[in-house]
Design a protein around this motif. Structure first.
Motif, mmCIF file in Angstrom:
data_model
loop_
_atom_site.group_PDB
_atom_site.id
_atom_site.type_symbol
_atom_site.label_atom_id
_atom_site.label_comp_id
_atom_site.label_asym_id
_atom_site.label_seq_id
_atom_site.Cartn_x
_atom_site.Cartn_y
_atom_site.Cartn_z
ATOM 1 N N ARG A 36 0.797 -1.153 -0.088
ATOM 2 C CA ARG A 36 -0.053 0.019 0.129
ATOM 3 C C ARG A 36 0.946 1.243 0.012
ATOM 4 N NH1 ARG A 36 -1.985 3.298 4.231
ATOM 5 N NH2 ARG A 36 -3.749 4.396 3.649
ATOM 6 N N ASN A 37 1.760 1.181 1.170
ATOM 7 C CA ASN A 37 2.868 2.344 0.939
ATOM 8 C C ASN A 37 3.576 2.677 -0.356
ATOM 9 O OD1 ASN A 37 4.064 4.404 2.318
ATOM 10 N ND2 ASN A 37 5.911 3.243 2.744
ATOM 11 N N TYR A 38 4.305 1.421 -0.858
ATOM 12 C CA TYR A 38 4.845 1.478 -2.090
ATOM 13 C C TYR A 38 3.946 2.007 -3.187
ATOM 14 C CZ TYR A 38 7.384 0.162 -6.146
ATOM 15 O OH TYR A 38 8.078 0.126 -7.434
ATOM 16 N N LEU A 39 2.899 1.489 -3.370
ATOM 17 C CA LEU A 39 1.990 2.024 -4.781
ATOM 18 C C LEU A 39 1.398 3.636 -4.393
ATOM 19 C CD1 LEU A 39 -0.267 -1.055 -4.844
ATOM 20 C CD2 LEU A 39 1.424 -0.128 -6.511
ATOM 21 N N TRP A 40 1.190 3.825 -2.971
ATOM 22 C CA TRP A 40 0.854 5.442 -2.698
ATOM 23 C C TRP A 40 1.679 6.365 -3.173
ATOM 24 C CZ3 TRP A 40 2.275 10.006 -0.598
ATOM 25 C CH2 TRP A 40 0.991 10.882 -0.355
ATOM 26 N N HIS A 41 3.056 6.046 -2.924
ATOM 27 C CA HIS A 41 4.337 6.843 -3.286
ATOM 28 C C HIS A 41 4.598 6.611 -4.682
ATOM 29 C CE1 HIS A 41 5.519 8.385 0.537
ATOM 30 N NE2 HIS A 41 5.287 7.139 1.120
ATOM 31 N N MET A 42 4.187 5.685 -5.354
ATOM 32 C CA MET A 42 4.527 5.650 -6.887
ATOM 33 C C MET A 42 3.349 6.459 -7.416
ATOM 34 S SD MET A 42 4.225 2.391 -9.457
ATOM 35 C CE MET A 42 4.805 1.340 -8.354
ATOM 36 N N VAL A 43 2.288 6.430 -7.057
ATOM 37 C CA VAL A 43 1.229 7.317 -7.750
ATOM 38 C C VAL A 43 1.779 8.615 -7.291
ATOM 39 C CG1 VAL A 43 -1.421 7.845 -7.513
ATOM 40 C CG2 VAL A 43 -0.608 5.418 -7.790
ATOM 41 N N TRP A 44 1.803 9.298 -5.922
ATOM 42 C CA TRP A 44 2.106 10.275 -5.753
ATOM 43 C C TRP A 44 3.281 10.926 -6.744
ATOM 44 C CZ3 TRP A 44 -0.103 14.412 -3.582
ATOM 45 C CH2 TRP A 44 1.010 15.358 -3.146
ATOM 46 N N ARG A 45 4.352 10.186 -6.819
ATOM 47 C CA ARG A 45 5.434 10.633 -7.545
ATOM 48 C C ARG A 45 4.962 10.873 -9.307
ATOM 49 N NH1 ARG A 45 8.592 6.736 -4.721
ATOM 50 N NH2 ARG A 45 8.031 5.451 -6.451
ATOM 51 N N TRP A 46 3.961 10.226 -9.543
ATOM 52 C CA TRP A 46 3.461 10.440 -10.870
ATOM 53 C C TRP A 46 2.643 11.526 -11.016
ATOM 54 C CZ3 TRP A 46 -1.580 10.190 -12.635
ATOM 55 C CH2 TRP A 46 -1.873 10.138 -13.959
ATOM 56 N N VAL A 47 1.779 12.000 -9.849
ATOM 57 C CA VAL A 47 0.968 12.905 -9.686
ATOM 58 C C VAL A 47 1.896 14.562 -9.976
ATOM 59 C CG1 VAL A 47 -0.554 14.425 -8.385
ATOM 60 C CG2 VAL A 47 -0.960 12.195 -8.783
ATOM 61 N N GLN A 48 3.002 14.196 -8.988
ATOM 62 C CA GLN A 48 4.016 15.407 -8.796
ATOM 63 C C GLN A 48 4.639 15.641 -10.228
ATOM 64 O OE1 GLN A 48 6.374 14.133 -5.722
ATOM 65 N NE2 GLN A 48 5.611 15.683 -4.449
ATOM 66 N N ARG A 49 4.783 14.757 -11.296
ATOM 67 C CA ARG A 49 5.610 14.714 -12.214
ATOM 68 C C ARG A 49 4.707 15.488 -13.299
ATOM 69 N NH1 ARG A 49 7.407 9.697 -11.759
ATOM 70 N NH2 ARG A 49 5.947 8.881 -13.012
ATOM 71 N N LYS A 50 3.183 14.965 -13.103
ATOM 72 C CA LYS A 50 2.111 15.716 -14.090
ATOM 73 C C LYS A 50 1.713 17.105 -13.780
ATOM 74 C CE LYS A 50 1.621 12.203 -16.809
ATOM 75 N NZ LYS A 50 2.051 12.308 -18.151
ATOM 76 N N HIS A 51 1.588 17.311 -12.526
ATOM 77 C CA HIS A 51 1.239 18.456 -11.841
ATOM 78 C C HIS A 51 2.309 19.053 -11.000
ATOM 79 C CE1 HIS A 51 -2.491 17.368 -13.630
ATOM 80 N NE2 HIS A 51 -2.431 16.304 -13.011
ATOM 81 N N PRO A 52 3.525 19.554 -11.319
ATOM 82 C CA PRO A 52 4.593 20.198 -10.701
ATOM 83 C C PRO A 52 4.315 21.129 -9.732
ATOM 84 C CG PRO A 52 5.000 20.631 -12.891
ATOM 85 C CD PRO A 52 3.612 19.779 -12.830
ATOM 86 N N GLN A 53 3.428 22.132 -10.061
ATOM 87 C CA GLN A 53 2.813 23.284 -9.350
ATOM 88 C C GLN A 53 1.867 23.220 -8.266
ATOM 89 O OE1 GLN A 53 5.008 25.783 -9.884
ATOM 90 N NE2 GLN A 53 6.187 24.572 -11.515
ATOM 91 N N ASP A 54 1.529 22.073 -8.021
ATOM 92 C CA ASP A 54 0.041 21.792 -7.376
ATOM 93 C C ASP A 54 0.159 21.606 -5.851
ATOM 94 O OD1 ASP A 54 -1.415 22.582 -9.454
ATOM 95 O OD2 ASP A 54 -2.051 20.503 -10.176
ATOM 96 N N GLY A 55 0.997 22.135 -5.203
ATOM 97 C CA GLY A 55 1.120 21.941 -3.831
ATOM 98 C C GLY A 55 2.011 20.822 -3.299
ATOM 99 N N SER A 56 1.634 20.080 -2.180
ATOM 100 C CA SER A 56 2.696 19.275 -1.365
ATOM 101 C C SER A 56 1.530 18.119 -0.741
ATOM 102 C CB SER A 56 3.602 19.795 -0.413
ATOM 103 O OG SER A 56 2.819 20.486 0.732
ATOM 104 N N GLU A 57 2.201 17.247 -0.113
ATOM 105 C CA GLU A 57 1.663 16.078 0.414
ATOM 106 C C GLU A 57 0.919 16.747 1.682
ATOM 107 O OE1 GLU A 57 3.368 12.375 2.778
ATOM 108 O OE2 GLU A 57 3.937 12.598 0.742
ATOM 109 N N GLU A 58 1.144 17.749 2.462
ATOM 110 C CA GLU A 58 0.644 18.300 3.466
ATOM 111 C C GLU A 58 -0.695 19.130 3.062
ATOM 112 O OE1 GLU A 58 4.077 18.976 2.885
ATOM 113 O OE2 GLU A 58 4.483 17.456 4.330
ATOM 114 N N ASP A 59 -0.714 19.224 1.791
ATOM 115 C CA ASP A 59 -2.024 19.891 1.210
ATOM 116 C C ASP A 59 -3.173 19.037 1.056
ATOM 117 O OD1 ASP A 59 -0.939 22.155 1.343
ATOM 118 O OD2 ASP A 59 -0.313 22.269 -0.875
#
Length: 66
Positions: A36-59
């Protein structure tokens, strides 16, 4: 084939029956927690690459945080 969350989840879904055949409560909990943790971080990194200006994990709302 393009890399992305859908393809990653599809690959995991095909392996889930194999993972659950050797079900032992303590081991399976640790394994699925790691997965679960591995997949969450994989998806999170993918989202960050697709939307680099849209905030952080704390948001994120609390339910979407790892």
């Amino acid at each position: 084939m393009a890399a992305g969350p859908a393809n990653s989840l599809r690959a995991v879904r095909t392996k889930l029956p194999v993972l659950t055949t050797n079900f032992r409560p303590g081991v399976s909990f640790a394994t699925f927690s790691y997965l679960r943790n591995y997949l969450w971080h994989m998806v999170w990194r993918w989202v960050q690459r697709k939307h680099p200006q849209d905030g952080s994990e704390e948001d994120l709302p609390p339910l979407l945080r790892p």
